[in-house]
Design a protein around this motif. Sequence first.
Motif, short mmCIF file in Angstrom:
data_model
loop_
_atom_site.label_atom_id
_atom_site.label_comp_id
_atom_site.label_asym_id
_atom_site.label_seq_id
_atom_site.Cartn_x
_atom_site.Cartn_y
_atom_site.Cartn_z
N LEU A 51 -0.40 -4.41 -7.72
CA LEU A 51 -0.28 -5.06 -6.41
C LEU A 51 -0.43 -6.57 -6.56
O LEU A 51 -1.38 -7.03 -7.15
CB LEU A 51 -1.31 -4.48 -5.47
N ARG A 79 5.03 3.66 -11.82
CA ARG A 79 4.55 4.14 -10.52
C ARG A 79 4.68 3.00 -9.51
O ARG A 79 4.33 1.86 -9.80
CB ARG A 79 3.08 4.57 -10.61
N LEU A 81 3.11 1.49 -6.49
CA LEU A 81 1.84 1.59 -5.77
C LEU A 81 2.05 1.35 -4.28
O LEU A 81 2.96 0.63 -3.90
CB LEU A 81 0.83 0.59 -6.33
N ASN A 82 1.23 1.98 -3.48
CA ASN A 82 1.33 1.87 -2.00
C ASN A 82 2.64 2.41 -1.46
O ASN A 82 3.16 1.92 -0.46
CB ASN A 82 1.18 0.41 -1.54
N ARG A 84 3.28 4.84 0.25
CA ARG A 84 3.23 5.28 1.64
C ARG A 84 2.79 4.18 2.61
O ARG A 84 2.54 4.45 3.77
CB ARG A 84 2.31 6.50 1.77
N LYS A 85 2.67 2.98 2.11
CA LYS A 85 2.36 1.88 3.04
C LYS A 85 3.60 1.02 3.24
O LYS A 85 4.65 1.32 2.68
CB LYS A 85 1.20 1.05 2.49
N GLY A 86 3.46 -0.02 4.03
CA GLY A 86 4.63 -0.85 4.34
C GLY A 86 5.25 -1.43 3.08
O GLY A 86 4.57 -1.72 2.10
N PRO A 87 6.59 -1.59 3.09
CA PRO A 87 7.28 -2.10 1.90
C PRO A 87 6.79 -3.47 1.44
O PRO A 87 6.91 -3.80 0.26
CB PRO A 87 8.75 -2.16 2.32
N ALA A 88 6.20 -4.25 2.34
CA ALA A 88 5.75 -5.59 1.94
C ALA A 88 4.61 -5.50 0.93
O ALA A 88 4.39 -6.43 0.15
CB ALA A 88 5.28 -6.40 3.15
N VAL A 89 3.87 -4.40 0.96
CA VAL A 89 2.71 -4.31 0.08
C VAL A 89 2.90 -3.27 -1.02
O VAL A 89 1.95 -2.83 -1.65
CB VAL A 89 1.40 -4.04 0.87
N ILE B 170 -5.01 -1.70 0.64
CA ILE B 170 -3.72 -2.23 0.21
C ILE B 170 -3.81 -2.74 -1.23
O ILE B 170 -3.04 -2.34 -2.10
CB ILE B 170 -3.26 -3.38 1.15
N ASP B 171 -4.76 -3.64 -1.50
CA ASP B 171 -4.77 -4.31 -2.79
C ASP B 171 -5.41 -3.49 -3.90
O ASP B 171 -5.28 -3.83 -5.07
CB ASP B 171 -5.47 -5.67 -2.68
N ALA B 173 -5.13 0.02 -4.11
CA ALA B 173 -4.65 1.36 -3.78
C ALA B 173 -4.90 2.34 -4.91
O ALA B 173 -5.09 3.52 -4.66
CB ALA B 173 -3.17 1.29 -3.46
N PRO B 386 -1.79 4.38 7.67
CA PRO B 386 -1.65 3.38 6.61
C PRO B 386 -0.24 2.77 6.51
O PRO B 386 -0.09 1.66 6.01
CB PRO B 386 -1.96 4.18 5.34
N GLU B 387 0.74 3.50 7.00
CA GLU B 387 2.12 3.05 6.95
C GLU B 387 2.30 1.62 7.53
O GLU B 387 3.13 0.86 7.06
CB GLU B 387 2.91 4.07 7.75
N ASP B 390 0.01 -3.09 6.80
CA ASP B 390 0.38 -4.47 6.46
C ASP B 390 0.63 -5.31 7.71
O ASP B 390 0.21 -6.47 7.79
CB ASP B 390 1.58 -4.52 5.49
#
Lengths: 619, 427
Positions: A51, A79, A81-82, A84-89, B170-171, B173, B386-387, B390
């Motif tokens: 990240l 892999r 990372l993240n 399942r989170k927003g593409p920015a992160v 986020i950072d 993960a 979590p989606e 950000d």
Amino acid sequence: MKHFDVVVIGGGHAGTEAAHVSARMGASTALVTMKVSGIGVMSCNPAIGGLGKGHLVREIDAMDGIMGRVADVSGIQFRLLNRRKGPAVQGPRTQSDRAVYQETMLKMMQTTQNLTIVEGEVVDLFMKGDVVSGVCLADGSEISAEAVILTTGTFLRGTIHIGDKSYSGGRMGDDASVPLADRIDGFGLPTGRLKTGTPPRLDSRTINWDGLDRQEADDDPSLFSFLSSTAPLRQISCGITHTNSRTHDIIRENLDRSAMYGGHIEGVGPRYCPSIEDKIVRFADKESHQVFLEPEGLNDHTIYPNGISTSLPAEIQVDYVQSMTGLEQAKILQPGYAIEYDYVDPRALNADLSVRDVPGLFLAGQINGTTGYEEAAAQGLVAGLNAVRRVKGVEPVHFRRDQSYIGVMIDDLTTRGVAEPYRMFTSRAEFRLSLRADNADQRLTEFGRDLGCVSDRRMSSYARKNEQLTSMRDLLSETEFTPKQIAAQGIRINQDGTKRTPFQVLAFPNVTFEQLAGLVPDILEFPQPIQEQVARDALYANYIARQQKDVERLRKDELLKIPVGFDYTAISGLSAELQSKLERVQPADLAQAARIDGMTPAALALVLGRIRFLEKMSA
Amino acid sequence: MDTIFALATAQGRAGVAVIRISGPEAKSCAEQLCGSLPGARQAVVRILRDDVGETLDQALILVFDTPASFTGEDVVEFHLHGSIAIISAVLRELGKCNARMAEPGEFTRRALENNKMDLAQVEGLGDLIEAETEAQRQQALRTVSGELGQRIETWRSQLIRAAALIEVTIDFADEEVPVDVTPEVQSLLSAVEKDISNQLNGFSAAERIRTGFEVAIVGAPNAGKSTLLNALARRDAAITSEVAGTTRDIIEVRMDLGGLPVTLLDTAGLRDSGDEIEAEGIARAISRASAAQLRIFLAEPGEHLSVPVSKGDIVLAPKADQRNDDVPAISGLTGHGVDELVSSVTATLSERARNAGLLTHERHRAAMTKALSTLSSASALVGVGPEHYDIAAEEMRVAIRSLEAVVGRVDVENLLDEIFSSFCLGK
């Protein structure tokens, strides 16, 4: 005496990237390293990305740098990372085959035009008055150059600690470069001391893998380079074990024998990568910590146990390693150790990574107080680019915070300095929503092209992609539709009478391109990666528009240049503390001054007032 | 850094005048006039002399050492006899030392620079100096004490905690950190949201205490509004006559009612008028009276006036001295019902003033309103999971920055500090 435009000292991640970009831009370049076989060595964890770090690698690649390409060739566990989170992160990461990484990097350097590799130890810099104009080698030879880039990592007064034993050296088995350190001392640059640790390396054949949890690679690898299409190496999984109460007891009982706790180390270590001793002391109530068992290569028995770096004596390392499940019989190939080293306070550098008071000298990598291969490589790129610009006699190029993670890092370093080894995090980037790993090429490839460091091949591949992105975005933004027309496609929308473009609708949750195709049929013609990126742009469009105001304010302040040699003591009403901080950083403009730690709006107003006053006087 | 000096008390003759000197040379400058100085925070009497040894005055001397002073620098105070001649002689003598006259507000600016006060406290100090009534004094003192700054610090640390929880997922993960931090983040966000919206509710009352409540007297022409105003003001502020439509401009009278600053407004009598000037006066009366915090209607029962009656407004029949019915009425002429009216207005306004919050300036309100709207959108986004962390983080960043704008600024290092002290990282 041999002459090159640019000499790079050091063949690590900063040195290789610096030498490559310099050669790529057509400058005659020499890379001087103590051992050719040490070029591209991964001295710590054999992994690239993560990240913030993955973002840096994408940006280096967008500028046609090499780290991403080498990582793709040597990656054995990709892999994202993240996911399942927003593409920015989201950040790409891979384990690397250490040997393949090194071979690939070496070959790449050896086959680069304009680049000469020189094996030898640089013992001193060669000066013409106050200007650095070359290097002196241990064998007595000299190489003259217009610009010298120093990327010597932890070699400056490096000290290795294992338990209560300590000896001078950089990485294990290398000699620390003391004479060069004396030269740096002579420049009177501010320095500090940092430390970092490594875990013991284990023999995979002595680990009982049965019953250990596994972490698999992604089925669909996210590569680093915009030019790569496949991961050539077999993908592997990592094992996971845990420390337990016995492990913790062993460590606690022997804390006084740890170099870190026995008072042998004064340097400051990174908070995000604590030693196992630190974890057990600081988080005493935690009963167990995860340990990832990462293979260092496909044909290598070495295992890197991620999470247990240490400076305990070797025999204690055996005890605590063997207290963990699966590691009962584990053999240590090389004990873990801590290393302490000097770094130069990066506030003594300009934003092009040149040393403010020593013309001709650039610093990049760990020597500037950073940690990590990616941070080092990104600095190498910036220093290499700017060394060539110095040779050509053109203005230095600055990377902006709103343009790249590279810009965020350089600005953090040169404006705020470091208090611990500096690592990139996505949370350091205030424009995170627009600085994504997926759009690094959109942000930087043309910029790189204008600077002369991007090849035709990359440029044409980028241009094709960019054309598709633009035409798809245009297509989606061309026509506005009523809520009724949109709802007819099965999209949930408020019947508020507001007309919207399909691009705006794309930001709504769960909208598919199949649904939008009912409004704009041609969009299905575009390849999936293009569709995906347009969807990401749409998701953040509103926030990016809002941030644009911040960007504009920043630009305005950047235009307010602070003259070189600006006298802060002449400003009355400025506190002594801020005065000394401003003196140390020497900000180039008001925007940079605003980012200095502890800066206040009132103080900025005073600085601005003084700038205006000087302008009036000289007008 | 220059050493500065200025008269700290009001210009003109007075029993005592205080000259304040601040800066690195404060003590050496003072010594040139008074010889030896006492230790910090000890009062002594000294003869002040000019550079040829002539006596200027006998003064009380106080010394404050850095950083424990108003400006955070070395400060010396001369408490002089408050004569214009002495003040100018001492100021002239100080001008010969290594110091200069302070610019307006410079002492306070140095206090701000040296972190002795935050921006809101400086505003409060300005309000305190301007305070005319008891409620204004109390409110300004609260701001000067730094209560708003402390409250903001609390909200800020709660929001930094919330942001750190999001950022850690986020950072970091791939490390041992909580995956779903939604419940804790939402409870932090809603606590701050609730506090901020309470403070916003109390803004208008606080702003009124600072700038004054407006109370308008409304009624038909010749109802006796101007007479009532004069009775309330206890002076002839407005012209009164038997001629209907005498009052055209709005007459304002400042009063202190139970410690609250009140501006009484006498307005033109409401009627349809062909006179252009009177019609304009009536239009102004309607708009100003509607915007006032309280209205006193002088109206006959059932009479309709073009200003609506709001909650808390007082309706009385006019000319109590000329009527025989038992409708509640008032007469400015005889004073009938005037005391009761004063207590009723005071009670109503005091009740409203009790809601006053810590936000006293429009600047505070604007910043808090922005913070509140970004917080509710952050809260909604976090709820999705979590989606959208950000984007939620971006909203929180804006909220924190709005709060900071009231007192100072935010810093990513604060976030990382919070992260590193709470979670064991480093796999």
